[in-house]
Design an enzyme around this catalytic site. Structure first.
Site, PDB file in Angstrom:
ATOM      1  N   TRP A   1       0.834  -1.210   0.000  1.00  0.00           N
ATOM      2  CA  TRP A   1       0.000   0.000   0.000  1.00  0.00           C
ATOM      3  C   TRP A   1       0.861   1.249   0.000  1.00  0.00           C
ATOM      4  O   TRP A   1       0.573   2.213  -0.715  1.00  0.00           O
ATOM      5  CB  TRP A   1      -0.965   0.002   1.184  1.00  0.00           C
ATOM      6  CG  TRP A   1      -1.949  -1.125   1.131  1.00  0.00           C
ATOM      7  CD1 TRP A   1      -2.092  -2.129   2.045  1.00  0.00           C
ATOM      8  CD2 TRP A   1      -2.922  -1.388   0.103  1.00  0.00           C
ATOM      9  NE1 TRP A   1      -3.088  -2.993   1.651  1.00  0.00           N
ATOM     10  CE2 TRP A   1      -3.609  -2.561   0.469  1.00  0.00           C
ATOM     11  CE3 TRP A   1      -3.268  -0.743  -1.086  1.00  0.00           C
ATOM     12  CZ2 TRP A   1      -4.629  -3.104  -0.311  1.00  0.00           C
ATOM     13  CZ3 TRP A   1      -4.281  -1.283  -1.867  1.00  0.00           C
ATOM     14  CH2 TRP A   1      -4.949  -2.447  -1.486  1.00  0.00           C
TER      15      TRP A   1
ATOM     16  N   ASP B   1      -1.479   7.019   6.382  1.00  0.00           N
ATOM     17  CA  ASP B   1      -2.534   6.095   5.962  1.00  0.00           C
ATOM     18  C   ASP B   1      -2.810   5.178   7.152  1.00  0.00           C
ATOM     19  O   ASP B   1      -1.988   4.331   7.488  1.00  0.00           O
ATOM     20  CB  ASP B   1      -2.043   5.299   4.738  1.00  0.00           C
ATOM     21  CG  ASP B   1      -3.013   4.197   4.313  1.00  0.00           C
ATOM     22  OD1 ASP B   1      -4.061   4.026   4.970  1.00  0.00           O
ATOM     23  OD2 ASP B   1      -2.712   3.505   3.311  1.00  0.00           O
TER      24      ASP B   1
ATOM     25  N   LYS C   1     -11.739  -1.451   6.712  1.00  0.00           N
ATOM     26  CA  LYS C   1     -10.824  -2.252   7.510  1.00  0.00           C
ATOM     27  C   LYS C   1     -11.227  -2.264   8.991  1.00  0.00           C
ATOM     28  O   LYS C   1     -11.103  -3.274   9.640  1.00  0.00           O
ATOM     29  CB  LYS C   1      -9.384  -1.752   7.367  1.00  0.00           C
ATOM     30  CG  LYS C   1      -8.848  -1.801   5.947  1.00  0.00           C
ATOM     31  CD  LYS C   1      -8.407  -3.191   5.515  1.00  0.00           C
ATOM     32  CE  LYS C   1      -8.229  -3.327   4.020  1.00  0.00           C
ATOM     33  NZ  LYS C   1      -7.403  -2.312   3.396  1.00  0.00           N
TER      34      LYS C   1
END
Ligand SMILES: *Cc1c(COP(=O)(O)O)cnc(C)c1O
Length: 356
Positions: A101, A168, A192
């Site tokens: 990511w 993030d 998530k």
């Protein structure tokens, strides 16, 4: 039978949140209308959006001067929105590469300017968090990823910098107490640890915006969304509502401090078993282990069939490791009860008994 859902994302949500969400889809607030067929400008929905935003501020204990947004496009669009809004024309940003990511964030940012990867753990399949790197002083911002969902690593000490700090937090937001006011921009895809896919939480310090000298397309400009109270265009009403319910649930449990204690207990239980049981070994370096995504492998691949049978029979779902890591990944997000973790530990112990 209700399964024990260890999926890395979309994730497990509290049962009571699922029930209330299902009811709202049929009849919202007793209006005789569904949540997803009313105007997002109606008072009933505006109240949902305002409540969701204020719960975020309250739970993260944010000082004044931050805006909270619920956007669309996932965390993946934030990889691009971040440089659009913070990277000056001709400027530079520093990124810490702790996984796939993070690397995707680098790739998008490079479309807009000079990006320096100042540290990376790619050399060891991202099984650790790099430390002791030098942060340049002349950058517009430093970008990091708090929890690496695929590898099961988590930052415990965040970079110290006088530049803006961007993070993030997709897979560990609302899971542990942090000084969130140290960050200038935080983003997190809802699916998530907060809600269903379809909305992205953005927390941004107002004073950092509008300083790049760029022309920013309206949909990519945080200021458009701030001015419109997160309703610049039609918001993702259902994901925002479910997120709001989850935030209420966290508050009801006693906030992030309370949930962190539960998360610590769950992670300890599972890591202790991985370290104790000779049939298993952890993937991530001990000191960097994630409290959210627990990655582990069998010490002997020949045990695979037996172990897969055991956890399947126990009603466990979603523990297959990411294809880049292999083995297993048990995601134990906020809504995962410790009872489910005990079921997994029990399956691991049964494997040991079978082979002794
Ligand atoms: C899943 C994930 C993403 C991507 O999220 P999308 O909402 O699917 O774009 C980004 N960062 C991290 C840390 C993730 O776990």
């Amino acid at each position: 039978m209700k399964k024990h859902n260890f999926s890395a994302g979309p994730c497990i949500l509290p049962q009571e949140v699922l029930k209330k969400s299902a009811e709202a889809v049929i009849d919202f607030n007793g209006l005789g209308l569904s949540l997803i067929e009313i105007s997002h400008r109606s008072k009933d929905f505006v109240d949902v959006m305002e409540k969701a935003r204020s719960l975020v501020k309250e739970l993260l204990n944010l000082p004044d001067g931050y805006s909270v947004l619920f956007l669309q496009g996932g965390a993946s669009l934030e990889f691009l929105m971040t440089p659009y809004n913070l990277l000056k024309e001709g400027g530079k940003a520093a990124y810490i590469d702790t996984g796939v990511w993070a690397a995707k964030a680098v790739k998008e940012a490079k479309l807009l300017g000079d990006i320096e990867v100042i540290a990376s753990s790619k050399d060891k399949v991202y099984n650790y968090i790099p430390k002791n790197y030098t942060i340049p002083t002349n950058v517009d911002y430093v970008h990091c990823t708090s929890n690496n969902t695929i590898y099961g690593t988590q930052i415990k000490e965040f970079p110290k910098t006088d530049s803006l700090l961007v993070c993030d937090m997709s897979s560990d937001i609302f899971s542990r107490v942090l000084d969130f006011s140290k960050f200038d921009l935080i983003y997190a895809g809802a699916q998530k640890n907060m809600g269903p896919a379809g909305t992205t939480l953005v927390v941004v310090k107002d004073e950092i915006l509008g300083k790049t000298g760029r022309t920013i397309p309206a949909m990519l400009d945080y200021q458009s969304h701030i001015k419109a109270d997160s309703m610049f265009n039609t918001p993702a009403v259902f994901p925002v509502y479910v997120s709001m319910l989850t935030l209420e649930w966290i508050k009801g449990l006693g906030g992030i401090q309370a949930i962190e204690k539960l998360n610590d207990a769950k992670a300890e239980l599972l890591y202790n078993e991985i370290d104790r049981n000779p049939h298993f070994k952890g993937f991530a370096k001990n000191e960097d282990r994630s409290l959210m995504n627990v990655t582990f492998n069998l010490t002997n691949e020949a045990d695979k069939e037996a172990f897969d049978k055991l956890w399947n029979a126990a009603g466990i779902s979603g523990i297959k490791g990411h294809r880049s890591v292999g083995g297993y990944r048990a995601s134990i997000y906020n809504a995962m009860p410790i009872e489910s973790v005990k079921i997994l530990v029990d399956a691991m112990q049964q494997l040991e008994k079978q082979f002794s």
